[in-house]
Design a protein around this motif. Structure first.
Motif, short mmCIF file in Angstrom:
data_model
loop_
_atom_site.label_atom_id
_atom_site.label_comp_id
_atom_site.label_asym_id
_atom_site.label_seq_id
_atom_site.Cartn_x
_atom_site.Cartn_y
_atom_site.Cartn_z
N GLY A 187 53.20 -24.72 -32.32
CA GLY A 187 52.96 -26.14 -32.57
C GLY A 187 54.27 -26.89 -32.54
O GLY A 187 55.34 -26.29 -32.67
N ARG A 241 46.40 -26.70 -29.61
CA ARG A 241 47.36 -27.45 -28.81
C ARG A 241 46.69 -28.07 -27.60
O ARG A 241 46.06 -27.40 -26.81
CB ARG A 241 48.51 -26.54 -28.40
CG ARG A 241 49.16 -25.91 -29.64
CD ARG A 241 50.61 -25.63 -29.46
NE ARG A 241 51.38 -26.83 -29.20
CZ ARG A 241 52.64 -26.80 -28.77
NH1 ARG A 241 53.21 -25.65 -28.52
NH2 ARG A 241 53.30 -27.92 -28.58
N GLU A 247 49.91 -32.85 -24.94
CA GLU A 247 51.20 -32.56 -25.58
C GLU A 247 52.18 -32.03 -24.53
O GLU A 247 53.34 -32.42 -24.48
CB GLU A 247 51.02 -31.44 -26.62
CG GLU A 247 50.67 -31.87 -27.99
CD GLU A 247 50.72 -30.66 -28.91
OE1 GLU A 247 51.81 -30.15 -29.20
OE2 GLU A 247 49.63 -30.19 -29.31
#
Ligand SMILES: *[C@@H]1O[C@H](CO)[C@@H](O)[C@H](O)[C@H]1NC(C)=O
Ligand SMILES: *[C@@H]1O[C@H](CO)[C@@H](O)[C@H](O)[C@H]1NC(C)=O
Ligand SMILES: *[C@@H]1O[C@H](CO)[C@@H](O)[C@H](O)[C@H]1NC(C)=O
Ligand SMILES: *[C@@H]1O[C@H](CO)[C@@H](O)[C@H](O)[C@H]1NC(C)=O
Length: 966
Positions: free
Chosen positions: A757, A794, A798
């Motif tokens: 992360g 995720r 991103e």
């Protein structure tokens, strides 16, 4: 209240790295306009229409929804009158609605003309046959006899169908779960724009207005709500769990306006009274599932405030005696949700702060329900007028809510889009939204130029008259006709102009005008001229003379600074001369401001002397005598004109000097856009470091004023302003900010599982990749390469964001070259074609980016060509991104050298590079003219320490050739 995802101003897009073009969007502080879905409306315009031989007068509709089973039965009796002689009845019926031939009965009613009544009596008409149209959702009843115009019949049809359970359409069923886990079913209708024929046979077009008398069955313990009140409730024969609710007859309305909800929702009422209008006090109820009611407790009084405002504004009630507002659980549609007397909201929408979005649904009760657009092509105007009326209402009821964003956000976006070489060439879908925003601003323009009272009077008449004259639909042009009549009565309109014509020139064109004001201080004359406003290059000189408009010229002078007087001194006319000279309106040492408060949608240029007086006044103590909207406009116009090449850059820079005392976020907003656009234009040139230094000088004071950390309960504009200031300071290398970013980033670098992360907020990434070390950047690249696939925690965006930042932010070429080698030439299968395309387009955002890409293309020509042999879009993409963004002579020379040395090898990209060369030429002209001026101005206005530091920095790094330094 604000759904910022929707409201993408220039600045919002700048924040996402500034790689995206500015484009107009829904800009009402982020509130999506739902009552008219423009896409839906436009898709309806070309629909096939029912034959016009007959029309409905009334519907008696009985519905029996079987909620658990998800089915319904129904029976409708439609009173029809003959407009023309015909032997068929054509109705809209959806293919999934079941009707059997034997269910159809037609009875002739007593004719409307009494003299004919003698010879006829009520009798059945035989149905020869019925058929469904092969292609259209039409059900055709052929009669055995011709009926003449003026005849009336009642058609009686029973039908059955299935509820929609997977969408919000027709009669749909949904469910919610309460806190004890128990499920509750409910059904509701969604009949816009033409889903009524999924529920019952009807004339499913807006112009066919008729009365509706609805009866429905519901389980005991449930409530049924529709447009009108329940007249009578009775037990269903033979079923002790079910009752019939009979509703009062509605006023004449369109099929899609019918609405129904059957649910176990509960309701609350306002604590303040609704003003009496037309002899009734509107009965307002707010409904939701029981457990949500507490959240909605502030809503009823808000609605009363809005209803009272509009009743007064329109001098008219909504005609119906009651208004139900429903928070529908699981209501996922973003489509319009209002019906006459019954409005649906998403739960979260209704519990939100603010008035705008609620007022925007409620205003449709008058214009949109009480009066409806004739056909779908008339609906966008409805939407625009109502948005305008909503913003006016919000300014009145809750003045702080719009935070100065209206109308600036919409307006600036329009200036950018319409100033492009080819407006809407990139994103076509937004044209409709842009047209709606533009139309809304035309109402605003009329509100100023004709006066509030004239506009209000015409809107009142528009609603009231037509209601009384029994014509309840309107055409788009009608509203302008009403405005025109009121304007003529008031004597405020110049001879020879009609508002319909004025509005048409503004609405139909994808351009806006630029007005240039030139004062002759010797003769005491002032000249106004109009041309097409063009902002982006390359510009076609012919384009500038292509259109003209009817333009109101409202003026304020320095010796009288009266911004309340908004009647135009004159109109530039679309048919008259492009240039009009009049006696000057003030003394020669007093400035004039044309188009204050952005009354009309056009930028204004002045002679340099008037600009100078403005700049000086704005730096003086009386600055705030010019209101914020006008201060913002002067600044915004000045730098956009400089950007377009129509104004000396030094004048525009002089117009930023007053910002050191400026505290209004409304005036600050255009400054960021300026830093972004001008910055992009001059990045990579010898003035850029000085420009960055100036940006830091400009922004530091306001950053200190808003403070570094958010305060509890602060207004959202403050948070927004802080975010922008910080972001731009960071990009300009403001040291405290860079340090903070690197410290935050370190947390990620020491993390044992960095791919699990990302602990670093997005805002910190760009400064680290720009100002940080190679190691920091490489660490970021590894995170993209190792980004976990198929991991729920995720999200792909991103990774996309990280990749864009890695490509777009660095200011040293080695990082970018490494990225290119890795992704384009490498065998790393982690990078998809889409990634590569993204990198290319991202690199156009900075001079380091596209220069490095160009060198990469030139150096690895053969390898790249081979690699993209079967990927034309990537080949075209790299050539385009590597060549088209240069804007100096050096850039031109580099690109043309490549073009010549690789003649014949560009293949599909041949025209791309030719176009690029042409546009570099134009950009170079701009640079050659403006860079020396900007340089000189900055040298004069920057502190000596800054200049010395820049000198030193230039000496150590390879300087960009200062060939143009004068
Ligand atoms: C309604 O649903 C039933 C059961 O799923 C199905 O058999 C029937 O075909 C459906 N009717 C229509 C018109 O879609
Ligand atoms: C809903 O279900 C129907 C029938 O099963 C199907 O034709 C339709 O496409 C579905 N609609 C949506 C939005 O999923
Ligand atoms: C402009 O100034 C000149 C010289 O004073 C004068 O003759 C002329 O009439 C003026 N024009 C207008 C339109 O006022
Ligand atoms: C900018 O402002 C300064 C100071 O008021 C003035 O001397 C200068 O002439 C202005 N520059 C331009 C191009 O107007």
């Amino acid at each position: 209240m604000r759904r910022n995802t929707v409201f993408a101003t220039v600045l919002a897009t700048v924040l996402i790295l500034g790689m995206v073009e500015a484009r107009p969007k829904k800009v009402h502080q982020g509130v999506k306009k739902r009552s008219v879905d423009l896409n839906e409306v436009y898709s309806m315009i070309g629909q096939s229409r029912l034959p016009k031989e007959i029309r409905p007068l009334s519907y008696y509709l009985e519905l029996q929804p079987f909620i658990k089973e998800g089915t319904f039965k129904g029976r409708v009796k439609i009173g029809i009158t003959w407009v023309d002689t015909t032997d068929r009845i054509t109705l809209n019926v959806h293919p999934n609605l079941q009707i059997s031939h034997s269910d159809v009965r037609v009875t002739q009613l007593a004719p409307s003309k009494p003299e004919e009544a003698k010879n006829s009596s009520i009798h059945g008409v035989n149905v020869a046959r019925t058929e469904r149209h092969a292609k259209r959702p039409w059900y055709i009843i052929h009669l055995e006899q011709m009926l003449k115009a003026g005849s009336s019949c009642e058609v009686d049809i029973t039908f059955s169908g299935n509820m929609t359970v997977n969408a919000t359409e027709g009669l749909f069923r949904n469910r919610y779960t309460d806190s004890s886990g128990q499920q509750h079913l409910f059904v509701a209708t969604y009949l816009r724009p033409n889903h009524a024929h999924k529920l019952f046979p009807c004339f499913d077009e807006p112009a066919y207005k008729a009365t509706f008398q609805l009866s429905v069955t519901r389980p005991k313990g449930y409530t049924a709500r529709s447009n009108t009140r329940v007249r009578k409730t009775e037990e269903a024969p033979g079923d002790s769990d079910t009752v019939w609710d009979h509703f009062e007859v509605t006023p004449e309305m369109s099929s899609y306006q019918l609405a129904l909800v059957i649910s176990d929702f509960e309701s609350i009422k306002p604590s303040i009274p609704v003003n009496e209008k037309d002899g009734t006090n509107l009965d307002i109820n707010i409904w939701s599932r029981k457990e949500y009611l507490e959240t909605l407790k502030a809503v009823p009084d808000k609605i009363v405030a809005i209803v009272n405002y509009y009743q007064e504004y329109f001098n008219c009630s909504i005609i119906l005696p009651k208004l139900d507002i429903m928070a529908i659980p699981m209501y996922s549609t973003s489509k319009p949700s209002d019906s006459w007397g019954l409005i649906f909201f998403k739960e979260s929408e209704l519990s939100n702060d603010g008035f705008w979005h609620i007022a925007h649904e409620i205003v449709f009760q008058w214009i949109g329900q009480l009066r409806t657009p004739f056909w779908w092509s008339d609906a966008p105007l409805n939407e625009a007028l109502n948005s305008y009326l909503t913003s006016m209402a919000t300014l009145e009821i809750s003045p702080d809510e719009l935070e100065g964003k209206w109308p600036m956000n919409a307006l600036y976006s329009l200036y950018y889009e319409f100033g492009k070489r080819f407006p809407f060439s990139r994103v076509n879908g937004i044209r409709q939204d842009a047209t709606a925003s533009k139309t809304e601003l035309i109402f605003r323009m009329f509100n100023y130029t004709l006066g509030k009272d004239v506009v209000q009077r015409s809107v009142r008449k528009f609603i009231r008259d037509q209601w009384e004259e029994n014509s309840k639909t309107f055409f788009a042009d009608d509203i302008f006709t009403y405005l025109n009549n009121a304007a003529n009565e008031s004597g405020k309109l110049m001879e020879g102009l009609t508002l319909n014509d004025i509005a048409a020139t503004w609405i139909t064109r994808d351009r806006l005008p630029l007005v240039t004001v030139t004062r002759d201080y010797e003769t005491g004359n002032v000249t106004f001229s109009q041309e097409v406003y063009l902002r982006d290059r390359p510009q076609d000189p012919v384009e500038r003379g292509k259109y003209s408009w009817d333009i109101p010229i409202v003026m304020v002078t320095q010796d009288k600074l009266d911004f309340s007087e908004t009647t135009p001194k004159l109109w530039l006319s679309k048919d008259g001369d492009r240039q009009v000279t009049i006696k000057d309106v003030t003394k020669e040492d007093s400035f004039i401001i044309v188009n204050p408060e952005e009354i009309g949608m056009f930028p204004v240029n002045y002679d340099s002397c008037n600009w100078k007086m403005l700049a000086e006044f704005l730096q003086g103590p009386e600055r705030e005598k010019i209101p914020v909207l006008s201060r913002a406009k002067l600044l915004h116009d000045a730098w956009n004109l400089a950007y377009a090449g129509d104004l000396c850059a030094a004048v525009a820079l002089n117009m930023t000097l007053f910002m050191k005392n400026e505290k209004s976020h409304v005036v600050w907003e255009p400054v960021f856009a300026m830093i972004y656009h001008i910055g992009r234009q001059i990045e990579g040139s010898y003035v850029y470091l000085k420009f960055e230094a100036y940006v830091r000088t400009l922004l530091k004071p306001i950053y200190q004023i808003v403070g570094e950390t958010p305060q509890q309960g602060e207004p959202s504009w403050k948070t927004h302003l802080r975010g922008l200031t910080k972001n731009f300071l960071c990009r300009a290398g403001y040291e405290p900010c860079v340090q903070e970013a690197r410290e935050q980033y370190k947390k990620w670098m020491v993390n044992e599982e960095p791919d699990a992360g990302n602990p670093v907020a997005n805002e910190f990434l760009c400064p680290v990749f720009k100002w940080g070390t190679n190691d920091e950047w490489e660490f970021g690249l590894k995170r993209v390469i190792n980004f976990p696939q198929n991991c729920l925690e995720r999200k792909q965006y991103e990774r996309t964001y990280l990749l864009k930042t890695l490509a777009g932010c660095p200011k040293d070429a080695s990082k970018i070259e490494k990225l290119l080698v890795e992704t384009v030439l490498g065998t790393n299968s982690n990078f998809t074609d889409a990634d590569i395309h993204l990198i290319f387009s991202t690199l156009t955002g900075s001079a380091t980016g596209y220069t490095t890409l160009f060198n990469f293309l030139a150096d690895y020509w053969d390898m790249i060509k081979l690699k993209f042999k079967d990927k034309k879009h990537l080949w075209d993409g790299i050539v385009n991104s590597a060549t088209s963004s240069f804007n100096t002579q050096e850039g031109y020379d580099m690109v043309s050298e490549l073009y010549v040395s690789r003649q014949g090898e560009f293949e599909t990209a041949d025209t791309i590079i030719e176009k690029a060369l042409k546009s570099i030429q134009e950009e170079t002209q701009w640079s050659e003219k403006n860079l020396p001026v900007i340089d000189a101005w900055l040298k004069e206005h920057l502190p000596k320490e800054d200049l010395d530091a820049i000198e030193a920095a230039n000496a150590t790094t390879t300087p960009t050739p200062p060939a143009l330094a004068g």
